[in-house]
Design an enzyme around this catalytic site. Structure first.
Site, PDB file in Angstrom:
ATOM      1  N   ASP A  88       0.417  -1.303   0.209  1.00 48.67           N
ATOM      2  CA  ASP A  88      -0.018  -0.148   0.012  1.00 48.67           C
ATOM      3  C   ASP A  88       0.746   1.265  -0.073  1.00 48.67           C
ATOM      4  OD1 ASP A  88      -2.440   1.372  -0.529  1.00 48.67           O
ATOM      5  OD2 ASP A  88      -2.239   2.122   1.938  1.00 48.67           O
ATOM      6  N   SER A  89       0.405   2.994  -0.475  1.00 45.36           N
ATOM      7  CA  SER A  89       0.957   3.939  -0.835  1.00 45.36           C
ATOM      8  C   SER A  89       1.379   4.088   0.958  1.00 45.36           C
ATOM      9  CB  SER A  89       0.250   4.586  -0.994  1.00 45.36           C
ATOM     10  OG  SER A  89      -0.901   5.050  -0.992  1.00 45.36           O
ATOM     11  N   CYS A 109      -3.642  -1.555  -2.612  1.00 52.07           N
ATOM     12  CA  CYS A 109      -4.401   0.467  -2.535  1.00 52.07           C
ATOM     13  C   CYS A 109      -5.108   0.811  -3.939  1.00 52.07           C
ATOM     14  CB  CYS A 109      -2.814   1.121  -2.569  1.00 52.07           C
ATOM     15  SG  CYS A 109      -2.958   2.450  -3.309  1.00 52.07           S
ATOM     16  N   GLU A 130      -3.896   9.156   8.421  1.00 58.99           N
ATOM     17  CA  GLU A 130      -2.368   8.817   8.082  1.00 58.99           C
ATOM     18  C   GLU A 130      -2.180  10.369   9.287  1.00 58.99           C
ATOM     19  OE1 GLU A 130       0.908   8.175   5.654  1.00 58.99           O
ATOM     20  OE2 GLU A 130      -1.648   6.859   5.224  1.00 58.99           O
ATOM     21  N   CYS A 142     -11.281   3.348  -0.533  1.00 57.96           N
ATOM     22  CA  CYS A 142      -9.838   3.541  -0.359  1.00 57.96           C
ATOM     23  C   CYS A 142      -9.781   2.560   1.342  1.00 57.96           C
ATOM     24  CB  CYS A 142      -9.838   4.920  -0.138  1.00 57.96           C
ATOM     25  SG  CYS A 142      -8.057   5.783   0.870  1.00 57.96           S
ATOM     26  N   HIS A 191      -7.815   3.368   3.144  1.00 62.69           N
ATOM     27  CA  HIS A 191      -7.521   4.130   5.089  1.00 62.69           C
ATOM     28  C   HIS A 191      -8.893   4.409   4.833  1.00 62.69           C
ATOM     29  CE1 HIS A 191      -3.694   4.862   2.699  1.00 62.69           C
ATOM     30  NE2 HIS A 191      -3.266   5.492   4.375  1.00 62.69           N
TER      31      HIS A 191
END
Length: 279
Positions: A15-16, A78, A163, A197, A199
């Site tokens: 994942d990024s 991702c 994040e 996504c 996240h």
């Protein structure tokens, strides 16, 4: 083409940033016996606003790195990488690297579940700008369920909220409510929303708070895990190349301390982390 390695190796999960940890967690719940390497390209995150060319370049570097670590299979956990890089890597790069290795994404397994999750035939997708612009979800849904209409809403602030550990703070409410209202204003028949996504599950409590009760929220983790289990059952030659010691290694391109702090928040358990460089 490189000679194929016959030694079993871990399953790579890329994942990024940190969002892919929500996918890894679900995969390990369903398939705890396998070995895994999680790689977060945190130093270059987020990918959501980057060009197709740059996302492809970064993702290919990560895939090659994980192959060098012994992975025969890599999951792009991702959505942006799956939308902007997966097809090129599968069609253009894998035949040159090793046609026996596999790179899988998260969009197709999510879409495969959509048919059972909407009654109205109107589905929303909340994702990064890159994923929405790519139109990956409408295109994939149209292949499997042409009768279903898809409406997308970019949520540019959601990944930064996660994040930066602001996902459970009052400041997140404004952005979550605004983007949900924008999506639902596109069509009042939407009865299912894909969180496109990895996240976004961290924002799930706030998403549910601002979404009408009749609308089903679809995080991806469970569907990706079930799809991977099914894939391994259907491809015994690939399953045999997956090491089974129950081990999990965590790698990041950024600060070990920063990744460790955030990853432990995502996973709820202490972990060891190593910093690596991709090129």
């Amino acid at each position: 083409m490189k000679q194929r390695s016959t030694k079993a190796g871990p399953i790579g999960v890329f994942d990024s940033g940190y969002g892919g940890l929500t996918i890894l967690e679900k995969i390990r719940e369903v398939l705890p016996e396998y070995d895994y390497i999680y790689l977060g390209d945190n130093a270059r995150a987020p990918y959501g606003t980057r060009s197709f060319e740059l996302v492809y370049k970064f993702t290919l570097e990560a895939v090659k790195f994980l192959f060098d670590q012994g992975c025969h299979m890599v999951i792009l956990a991702c959505n942006t990488a799956s939308a902007k890089a997966l097809r090129s890597i599968q069609q253009r790069d894998l035949p040159l690297i090793d046609s026996n290795r596999r790179v899988l994404g998260v969009i197709r397994p999510t879409v495969e579940a959509v048919g059972d999750l909407t009654k109205s035939g109107y589905v929303g997708v909340m994702a990064t700008s890159g994923t929405i612009i790519s139109k990956s979800y409408p295109l994939e849904v149209a292949k499997l369920f042409p009768e279903i209409s898809v409406f997308g809403q970019a949520c540019p602030m959601w990944v930064p909220l996660v994040e930066n550990h602001e996902f459970d703070k009052p400041g997140a409410d404004y952005f979550v409510k605004k983007d949900i209202n924008r999506l639902l204003s596109q069509n009042d028949k939407i009865d299912a929303i894909i969180l496109g996504c990895t996240h976004y599950p961290l924002l799930l409590s706030k998403i549910r708070a601002y979404t009408p009760n009749h609308i089903r929220i679809i995080p991806q983790g469970d569907y990706i895990a079930r799809s991977l289990k099914d894939y391994l059952a259907r491809h015994p030659e690939m399953e045999a190349n997956c090491a089974k010691h129950g081990d999990c290694t965590f790698l990041t391109t950024e600060s070990v301390d920063k990744f460790k702090e955030s990853a432990e928040l995502f996973l709820g358990i202490p972990i060891e982390v190593k910093q690596v460089v991709l090129d």
